[in-house]
Motif scaffolding. Structure first.
Motif, PDB file in Angstrom:
ATOM      1  N   SER A  82       0.808  -1.224   0.000  1.00  0.00           N
ATOM      2  CA  SER A  82       0.000   0.000   0.000  1.00  0.00           C
ATOM      3  C   SER A  82       0.842   1.275   0.000  1.00  0.00           C
ATOM      4  O   SER A  82       0.277   2.372  -0.042  1.00  0.00           O
ATOM      5  N   THR A  83       2.180   1.162   0.062  1.00  0.00           N
ATOM      6  CA  THR A  83       3.020   2.365   0.044  1.00  0.00           C
ATOM      7  C   THR A  83       2.990   3.073  -1.301  1.00  0.00           C
ATOM      8  O   THR A  83       3.362   4.255  -1.383  1.00  0.00           O
ATOM      9  N   THR A  84       2.562   2.377  -2.336  1.00  0.00           N
ATOM     10  CA  THR A  84       2.515   2.982  -3.672  1.00  0.00           C
ATOM     11  C   THR A  84       1.139   3.547  -4.005  1.00  0.00           C
ATOM     12  O   THR A  84       0.897   3.906  -5.158  1.00  0.00           O
ATOM     13  N   LEU A  85       0.239   3.644  -3.027  1.00  0.00           N
ATOM     14  CA  LEU A  85      -1.078   4.210  -3.295  1.00  0.00           C
ATOM     15  C   LEU A  85      -0.946   5.679  -3.679  1.00  0.00           C
ATOM     16  O   LEU A  85      -0.117   6.404  -3.127  1.00  0.00           O
ATOM     17  N   PRO A  86      -1.758   6.141  -4.628  1.00  0.00           N
ATOM     18  CA  PRO A  86      -1.656   7.555  -5.035  1.00  0.00           C
ATOM     19  C   PRO A  86      -2.091   8.487  -3.912  1.00  0.00           C
ATOM     20  O   PRO A  86      -3.076   8.242  -3.213  1.00  0.00           O
ATOM     21  N   GLY A  87      -1.352   9.575  -3.763  1.00  0.00           N
ATOM     22  CA  GLY A  87      -1.689  10.570  -2.756  1.00  0.00           C
ATOM     23  C   GLY A  87      -1.175  10.281  -1.360  1.00  0.00           C
ATOM     24  O   GLY A  87      -1.416  11.071  -0.443  1.00  0.00           O
ATOM     25  N   VAL A  88      -0.484   9.176  -1.156  1.00  0.00           N
ATOM     26  CA  VAL A  88       0.019   8.812   0.168  1.00  0.00           C
ATOM     27  C   VAL A  88       1.375   9.475   0.389  1.00  0.00           C
ATOM     28  O   VAL A  88       2.284   9.355  -0.446  1.00  0.00           O
ATOM     29  N   ARG A  89       1.519  10.175   1.495  1.00  0.00           N
ATOM     30  CA  ARG A  89       2.783  10.827   1.843  1.00  0.00           C
ATOM     31  C   ARG A  89       3.380  10.115   3.048  1.00  0.00           C
ATOM     32  O   ARG A  89       2.768  10.061   4.109  1.00  0.00           O
ATOM     33  N   ILE A  90       4.554   9.553   2.877  1.00  0.00           N
ATOM     34  CA  ILE A  90       5.220   8.796   3.940  1.00  0.00           C
ATOM     35  C   ILE A  90       6.344   9.640   4.519  1.00  0.00           C
ATOM     36  O   ILE A  90       7.260  10.047   3.792  1.00  0.00           O
ATOM     37  N   PRO A  91       6.313   9.940   5.808  1.00  0.00           N
ATOM     38  CA  PRO A  91       7.395  10.734   6.434  1.00  0.00           C
ATOM     39  C   PRO A  91       8.621   9.872   6.689  1.00  0.00           C
ATOM     40  O   PRO A  91       8.829   9.355   7.792  1.00  0.00           O
ATOM     41  N   HIS A  92       9.464   9.740   5.694  1.00  0.00           N
ATOM     42  CA  HIS A  92      10.594   8.820   5.790  1.00  0.00           C
ATOM     43  C   HIS A  92      11.571   9.225   6.896  1.00  0.00           C
ATOM     44  O   HIS A  92      12.076   8.364   7.623  1.00  0.00           O
ATOM     45  N   ARG A  93      11.860  10.521   7.021  1.00  0.00           N
ATOM     46  CA  ARG A  93      12.820  10.945   8.037  1.00  0.00           C
ATOM     47  C   ARG A  93      12.281  10.713   9.438  1.00  0.00           C
ATOM     48  O   ARG A  93      13.018  10.283  10.338  1.00  0.00           O
ATOM     49  N   GLN A  94      11.009  11.006   9.669  1.00  0.00           N
ATOM     50  CA  GLN A  94      10.432  10.779  10.990  1.00  0.00           C
ATOM     51  C   GLN A  94      10.392   9.291  11.315  1.00  0.00           C
ATOM     52  O   GLN A  94      10.654   8.888  12.460  1.00  0.00           O
ATOM     53  N   LEU A  95      10.080   8.459  10.323  1.00  0.00           N
ATOM     54  CA  LEU A  95      10.085   7.014  10.551  1.00  0.00           C
ATOM     55  C   LEU A  95      11.499   6.508  10.820  1.00  0.00           C
ATOM     56  O   LEU A  95      11.700   5.599  11.632  1.00  0.00           O
ATOM     57  N   ALA A  96      12.501   7.094  10.141  1.00  0.00           N
ATOM     58  CA  ALA A  96      13.885   6.686  10.392  1.00  0.00           C
ATOM     59  C   ALA A  96      14.320   7.066  11.805  1.00  0.00           C
ATOM     60  O   ALA A  96      15.088   6.346  12.447  1.00  0.00           O
ATOM     61  N   LEU A  97      13.815   8.191  12.306  1.00  0.00           N
ATOM     62  CA  LEU A  97      14.177   8.616  13.664  1.00  0.00           C
ATOM     63  C   LEU A  97      13.645   7.648  14.708  1.00  0.00           C
ATOM     64  O   LEU A  97      14.321   7.356  15.703  1.00  0.00           O
TER      65      LEU A  97
END
Length: 293
Positions: free
Chosen positions: A64-79
């Motif tokens: 589901s990470t490739t769904l249109p309109g989805v914004r994933i906070p990569h830096r916050q998740l990495a923290l």
């Protein structure tokens, strides 16, 4: 007499609320993984050398990470050390809960002989699902804010350790590795992993710190990499520079703590004023009531 179906429906509702509260609470640290890292055999990842198989909800979240309109906070998740797949699994779970909850309420009302409009699940369900879809974003934002503060405190201590290693006449690369080996905790573990990856790729250690700083979005860690790069290429004396940067970083953290404490103090003014007003009304009301009657 209370219907058994009503009792079962209430128990299921209480279980759903308990699951929701447990998902909103910050996750406890995985002590088994920490102990495994401490007692890991050299050159192996585990007992059989195989990686852990991702769970079914992680696989659903990864798709589901490739769904249109989805914004994933990569830096916050990495923290906070959470994968995008797990983040999307949480979003899907909360959205599904919002869609199902109104229909469940209508079914419970029907069991207790209380009629609700049939259109409630079709109107409230999508709205509640859309609201709960953004709940994991707020949770991740709050956890990442706390993790960022923890990282900055760790980087300030790392700067001091690197400065001491340089004062002990260690080389730039050796100072970075020895300072990272001294500390414990998530911050130093991530720094050690970055230095090991750089060594594996036959790159200078400050390149590993640079990549970690970009991944986490931490400017002070980028400053460490830049200072040690200058020391490694030009042979500059960086002891005073490292100490000054550590002092400045601690000053920034102290200023943030003071600002947060002042904001909390200001927020406490309103409850105190309301409590004082209530006490005044309780004291004055009996005398005023007798005067008027």
């Amino acid at each position: 007499m209370i219907s058994p179906w009503a009792v079962l429906a209430g128990a299921a509702a209480a279980g759903g609320v308990a699951v929701l509260v447990s998902e909103l609470r910050p996750a406890a640290p995985d002590l088994s993984q920490a102990l495994e890292r401490l007692h890991r055999a050299p050159g192996g990842r585990g007992t059989d050398g195989a990686e852990e198989e991702p769970r079914w909800y992680d696989r659903v979240g990864a798709h589901s990470t490739t769904l249109p309109g989805v914004r994933i906070p990569h830096r916050q998740l990495a923290l906070i050390g959470r994968t995008p797949a797990r983040f999307m699994a949480h979003k899907l779970l909360f959205a599904l809960l919002g869609l199902v909850l109104p229909a469940y309420v209508v079914a419970v009302a029907a069991f207790v002989d209380t009629e609700l409009p049939v259109a409630v699940p079709f109107v409230v369900g999508p709205l509640l699902g859309a609201v709960l879809w953004f709940v994991p974003d707020g949770v991740v934002h709050g956890e990442a804010k706390e993790a960022r503060t923890e990282y900055l405190h760790g980087i300030a201590a790392y700067l001091e350790l690197v400065a001491l290693e340089r004062a002990a006449d260690c080389g730039p690369a050796e100072a970075l590795r020895r300072a990272a080996a001294v500390g414990r905790g998530t911050v130093f573990r991530r720094i050690r992993d970055a230095l090991e990856r750089a060594a594996t790729d036959r790159l200078p250690p400050w390149e590993g710190l640079d990549a970690l700083a970009v991944e986490l979005g931490l400017t002070p860690l980028q400053d460490v990499a830049d200072i040690m790069r200058i020391s490694g290429t030009d042979g500059a004396a960086v002891y005073d520079t490292l100490r000054a940067r550590a002092k400045g970083l601690r000053g920034e953290l102290l200023a943030e703590d003071l600002a947060r404490a002042n904001a909390d103090s200001e927020r406490m003014v309103a409850p105190g004023s309301v409590l004082t007003l209530l006490m005044t009304v309780l004291i004055v009301f009996p005398a005023l009531y007798q005067m008027l009657n």
